[in-house]
Write a protein that holds these residues in place. Structure first.
Motif, mmCIF file in Angstrom:
data_model
loop_
_atom_site.group_PDB
_atom_site.id
_atom_site.type_symbol
_atom_site.label_atom_id
_atom_site.label_comp_id
_atom_site.label_asym_id
_atom_site.label_seq_id
_atom_site.Cartn_x
_atom_site.Cartn_y
_atom_site.Cartn_z
ATOM 1 N N SER A 1 48.060 30.870 56.679
ATOM 2 C CA SER A 1 46.922 30.444 55.566
ATOM 3 C C SER A 1 47.981 30.135 53.990
ATOM 4 C CB SER A 1 46.609 31.775 55.004
ATOM 5 O OG SER A 1 45.523 32.513 56.503
ATOM 6 N N ASP A 2 47.062 29.168 53.161
ATOM 7 C CA ASP A 2 47.496 29.133 52.316
ATOM 8 C C ASP A 2 48.083 30.483 51.286
ATOM 9 O OD1 ASP A 2 47.754 28.098 49.084
ATOM 10 O OD2 ASP A 2 46.392 26.649 49.492
ATOM 11 N N PRO A 3 49.536 30.293 50.404
ATOM 12 C CA PRO A 3 50.395 30.915 50.304
ATOM 13 C C PRO A 3 49.447 31.568 49.027
ATOM 14 C CG PRO A 3 51.490 29.724 50.520
ATOM 15 C CD PRO A 3 50.489 29.042 50.987
ATOM 16 N N ALA A 4 49.440 30.259 49.176
ATOM 17 C CA ALA A 4 48.670 30.216 46.972
ATOM 18 C C ALA A 4 47.840 31.698 46.820
ATOM 19 C CB ALA A 4 48.504 29.300 46.696
ATOM 20 N N TYR A 5 46.589 32.224 47.697
ATOM 21 C CA TYR A 5 46.227 33.456 47.320
ATOM 22 C C TYR A 5 46.731 34.666 47.048
ATOM 23 C CZ TYR A 5 42.129 30.046 49.669
ATOM 24 O OH TYR A 5 41.345 29.665 49.344
ATOM 25 N N PHE A 6 47.977 35.009 48.254
ATOM 26 C CA PHE A 6 48.567 36.447 47.984
ATOM 27 C C PHE A 6 49.581 36.359 46.803
ATOM 28 C CE2 PHE A 6 52.536 38.146 48.101
ATOM 29 C CZ PHE A 6 51.875 39.935 48.454
ATOM 30 N N MET A 7 50.021 35.272 46.448
ATOM 31 C CA MET A 7 50.557 34.441 44.910
ATOM 32 C C MET A 7 49.303 35.126 44.213
ATOM 33 S SD MET A 7 53.583 31.482 45.469
ATOM 34 C CE MET A 7 52.191 30.299 46.614
ATOM 35 N N GLU A 8 48.337 34.360 44.017
ATOM 36 C CA GLU A 8 47.238 34.542 42.658
ATOM 37 C C GLU A 8 47.056 36.018 42.808
ATOM 38 O OE1 GLU A 8 42.722 33.730 41.443
ATOM 39 O OE2 GLU A 8 43.888 32.303 42.696
ATOM 40 N N SER A 9 46.569 36.778 44.065
ATOM 41 C CA SER A 9 46.923 37.788 44.181
ATOM 42 C C SER A 9 47.861 38.799 43.880
ATOM 43 C CB SER A 9 45.820 38.868 45.206
ATOM 44 O OG SER A 9 45.948 40.041 45.236
ATOM 45 N N GLN A 10 48.594 39.027 44.035
ATOM 46 C CA GLN A 10 49.864 40.099 43.275
ATOM 47 C C GLN A 10 50.472 39.648 42.018
ATOM 48 O OE1 GLN A 10 54.098 38.422 43.912
ATOM 49 N NE2 GLN A 10 54.604 40.216 44.517
ATOM 50 N N ALA A 11 50.353 38.268 41.694
ATOM 51 C CA ALA A 11 50.333 37.774 40.502
ATOM 52 C C ALA A 11 49.265 38.877 39.592
ATOM 53 C CB ALA A 11 50.886 36.623 39.597
ATOM 54 N N PHE A 12 48.292 38.955 39.797
ATOM 55 C CA PHE A 12 47.327 39.381 38.905
ATOM 56 C C PHE A 12 47.602 40.551 38.878
ATOM 57 C CE2 PHE A 12 43.452 42.274 38.962
ATOM 58 C CZ PHE A 12 42.632 41.441 37.837
ATOM 59 N N ILE A 13 48.114 41.703 40.102
ATOM 60 C CA ILE A 13 48.655 43.081 39.528
ATOM 61 C C ILE A 13 48.970 43.504 38.825
ATOM 62 C CG2 ILE A 13 47.084 43.382 42.061
ATOM 63 C CD1 ILE A 13 49.623 44.275 43.687
ATOM 64 N N THR A 14 50.045 43.035 39.357
ATOM 65 C CA THR A 14 51.967 42.391 38.628
ATOM 66 C C THR A 14 51.521 42.559 37.146
ATOM 67 O OG1 THR A 14 52.701 42.199 40.403
ATOM 68 C CG2 THR A 14 53.669 42.288 38.100
ATOM 69 N N GLY A 15 50.733 41.403 36.096
ATOM 70 C CA GLY A 15 50.759 41.608 35.146
ATOM 71 C C GLY A 15 49.987 42.602 34.490
ATOM 72 N N GLU A 16 48.550 42.776 35.002
ATOM 73 C CA GLU A 16 47.425 43.939 34.464
ATOM 74 C C GLU A 16 48.125 45.071 34.400
ATOM 75 O OE1 GLU A 16 44.855 43.662 33.460
ATOM 76 O OE2 GLU A 16 43.846 41.482 34.398
ATOM 77 N N GLN A 17 49.032 45.120 35.787
ATOM 78 C CA GLN A 17 49.826 46.475 35.069
ATOM 79 C C GLN A 17 50.781 46.976 34.178
ATOM 80 O OE1 GLN A 17 52.430 49.423 38.462
ATOM 81 N NE2 GLN A 17 52.227 47.459 38.852
ATOM 82 N N ALA A 18 51.356 45.811 34.021
ATOM 83 C CA ALA A 18 52.467 46.087 33.077
ATOM 84 C C ALA A 18 51.511 46.022 32.079
ATOM 85 C CB ALA A 18 52.986 44.698 33.255
ATOM 86 N N GLU A 19 50.633 45.083 31.537
ATOM 87 C CA GLU A 19 49.865 45.410 29.818
ATOM 88 C C GLU A 19 49.100 46.741 30.605
ATOM 89 O OE1 GLU A 19 46.816 42.139 29.875
ATOM 90 O OE2 GLU A 19 48.833 40.916 30.396
ATOM 91 N N ALA A 20 48.708 47.481 31.035
ATOM 92 C CA ALA A 20 48.201 48.237 31.031
ATOM 93 C C ALA A 20 49.129 49.846 30.469
ATOM 94 C CB ALA A 20 47.242 48.652 32.308
ATOM 95 N N TYR A 21 50.321 49.124 30.857
ATOM 96 C CA TYR A 21 51.282 50.529 30.636
ATOM 97 C C TYR A 21 51.519 49.867 28.913
ATOM 98 C CZ TYR A 21 52.098 51.858 35.332
ATOM 99 O OH TYR A 21 52.061 51.836 36.883
ATOM 100 N N ARG A 22 51.644 49.115 28.710
ATOM 101 C CA ARG A 22 52.182 48.449 27.197
ATOM 102 C C ARG A 22 50.886 49.139 25.913
ATOM 103 N NH1 ARG A 22 54.829 44.109 26.564
ATOM 104 N NH2 ARG A 22 55.077 44.443 23.617
ATOM 105 N N ARG A 23 49.520 48.954 26.589
ATOM 106 C CA ARG A 23 48.124 49.859 25.836
ATOM 107 C C ARG A 23 48.441 50.837 26.291
ATOM 108 N NH1 ARG A 23 45.579 45.399 29.193
ATOM 109 N NH2 ARG A 23 44.753 46.721 30.060
ATOM 110 N N SER A 24 48.395 51.692 26.623
ATOM 111 C CA SER A 24 48.296 53.051 27.056
ATOM 112 C C SER A 24 49.580 54.265 27.206
ATOM 113 C CB SER A 24 46.886 53.219 28.260
ATOM 114 O OG SER A 24 48.082 52.315 29.848
ATOM 115 N N ASN A 25 50.477 53.816 27.109
ATOM 116 C CA ASN A 25 51.533 54.697 27.590
ATOM 117 C C ASN A 25 52.517 54.966 26.583
ATOM 118 O OD1 ASN A 25 51.225 55.704 30.112
ATOM 119 N ND2 ASN A 25 50.548 54.383 30.583
ATOM 120 N N ASP A 26 51.765 54.864 25.074
ATOM 121 C CA ASP A 26 52.676 55.685 24.127
ATOM 122 C C ASP A 26 53.808 56.171 24.001
ATOM 123 O OD1 ASP A 26 50.703 56.942 23.955
ATOM 124 O OD2 ASP A 26 51.217 57.129 21.738
#
Length: 471
Positions: free
Chosen positions: A77-102
């Motif tokens: 399969s095209d690796p772009a699908y996994f790379m997009e999904s992994q980028a999504f969960i990595t970025g969203e996780q990092a942002e969530a910790y920045r927003r909500s873990n003072d």
């Protein structure tokens, strides 16, 4: 044993959905007064260093990548699908910790070596999409969107809360600033924009706003895979920017129209808004017997539960109707499918974090107009995990049916001999969309298609299923 609490986690890889981290859960579960809380191993999976596919060990031995992208994890399969999904969960996780873990004292994301191609060659090294996701998430001044569902109808407000986090290296306050937002097409064309003033934010502070981000009433082409783009300006200078992939759609998305007679038994009382959204007219019926007494091309049964709202005799009547050539869509199928088709369905599995479903037969016409990574994060305009399914079907081995889509639960290592591994997998994966063909045709769905009233991808799938039965 030491002075620092260091929590290692693999969110959305081994442990839970990233959306279970949006409300400060990390510090709620792990912070102890007087002790610094960190993580020096916060991971979200691994791409290999040559192609961007998931590292083969995890695909073939533990099947962790499949929970994110299904069969698209494999190397044909095209690796772009996994790379997009992994980028999504990595970025969203990092942002969530920045927003909500003072109360937390810092996160180290893991593992840097898997965010690049050709790490062993200084002349050829290049970043994967996850690098850019983390680059956005780790800006000292961060503007980010708390965004749950990812698909929105034209003419509606996107329910995004915007947070500004000030972790400036200089330790200084952020002066009053201006938030600018844009809705853009895949090629960058702006279809809507606006701005909002933000008050001063002290160092290590957070400021929340909820701007009126309205999707235009009409869209070019009926649907757009675009982005929500945010920028933050202090004293007319940009200090932060961010972006989020979203799907936007208007009523043109649901074409061609479904004109054949449809009868609906809505036992769960939650499908009217869904049918209205896709502009499908129907005749209501109170029971299976009443429905089958009406003349129609397609029959839809939602929320049938044996012993509660459907009798054994009615299920036998429905089975005979299908065997005689009837065309049926069974929604919320986990309740009745095993009794209706015991030769195919063993039972149902509960998945309270079912926010990702993957296509097993992507070329099926029921997925027309739906991109491979769109069956995830269904929107209901609420601040809760954006589920796509909450149950799935456990199927017998055999013929006469096709699995069109399935859910694999977030899980850790799979151990043991082959029979042990197969038994474990049977408990963490199940079919969410099944086609049973014979003289008649029935689709069994455990997808949350009642969300079609607020989510256009759910609406498109519902429309496609009805259209296929109408052929």
């Amino acid at each position: 044993d030491g002075d620092i609490d260091d929590i290692h986690a693999y969110i959305n890889w081994y442990d839970h959905s990233i959306f279970t981290q949006f409300n400060g859960e990390f510090q709620q579960r792990n912070h102890n007064p007087g002790r610094p809380l960190i993580s020096q191993e916060m991971s979200s999976g691994y791409s290999n260093n040559e192609t961007g596919h998931p590292v083969r060990f995890y695909t073939q031995v533990h099947q962790t990548a499949q929970e994110l992208v299904g069969d698209l994890a494999y190397e044909y399969s095209d690796p772009a699908y996994f790379m997009e999904s992994q980028a999504f969960i990595t970025g969203e996780q990092a942002e969530a910790y920045r927003r909500s873990n003072d109360q937390a004292s810092g996160i180290l994301h893991f593992a840097l070596i898997s965010w690049f191609r050709n790490v062993y060659d200084s002349k050829a090294i290049s970043p994967y999409p996850v690098y850019y996701a983390l680059k956005r998430a780790l800006q000292p001044v961060l503007v980010s969107a708390e965004l749950w569902g990812r698909h929105f109808y034209a003419g509606t407000k996107i329910p995004a809360r915007i947070c500004v986090v000030n972790d400036r290296n200089e330790g200084t306050a952020l002066q009053p600033s201006v938030l600018r937002w844009q809705l853009v097409t895949g090629s960058g064309g702006v279809i809507a924009s606006g701005k909002q003033n933000i008050g001063a934010v002290p160092y290590y502070g957070r400021e929340w706003v909820t701007p009126d981000i309205i999707v235009p009433a009409a869209l070019p082409g009926g649907n757009i895979t675009g982005r929500l783009v945010l920028t933050l300006e202090e004293n007319n200078r940009q200090v932060s920017s961010n972006e989020y992939k979203i799907v936007l759609a208007d009523r043109q998305y649901f074409s061609p129209a479904i004109n054949a007679p449809v009868v609906l038994v809505d036992a769960a009382h939650n499908m009217q808004a869904a049918f209205d959204a896709i502009q499908c007219k129907y005749t209501p019926a109170a029971s299976v017997s009443e429905a089958l007494a009406k003349k129609a091309k397609v029959y839809v049964f939602a929320g049938l539960t044996p012993g509660k709202n459907v009798t054994d005799a009615e299920l036998q009547q429905l089975r005979s109707f299908i065997a005689g050539g009837g065309k049926v869509l069974l929604l919320d199928a986990a309740g009745a499918a095993a009794q209706l088709f015991p030769e195919h369905v063993k039972g149902a599995l509960n998945f309270p974090e079912g926010d990702i479903v993957n296509m097993d037969i992507p070329e099926s016409p029921v997925f027309t107009g739906i991109a491979p990574l769109d069956l995830r994060y269904f929107n209901n305009n609420k601040r809760e995990l954006p589920a796509v399914c909450s149950t799935a079907l456990s199927l017998q081995r055999g013929s006469g049916w096709e699995i069109l889509a399935k859910h694999i639960n977030v899980h850790g290592y799979i151990n043991g001999e082959m029979d042990q591994r197969a038994a474990y997998m049977s408990k963490i994966q199940g079919a969410t969309l099944v086609k049973i063909s014979g003289k008649g045709t029935v689709f069994l769905s455990t997808m949350l298609l009642d969300k079609a009233g607020t989510d256009p991808v759910a609406g498109k799938l519902l429309h496609n299923l009805l259209f296929e039965l109408n052929r």
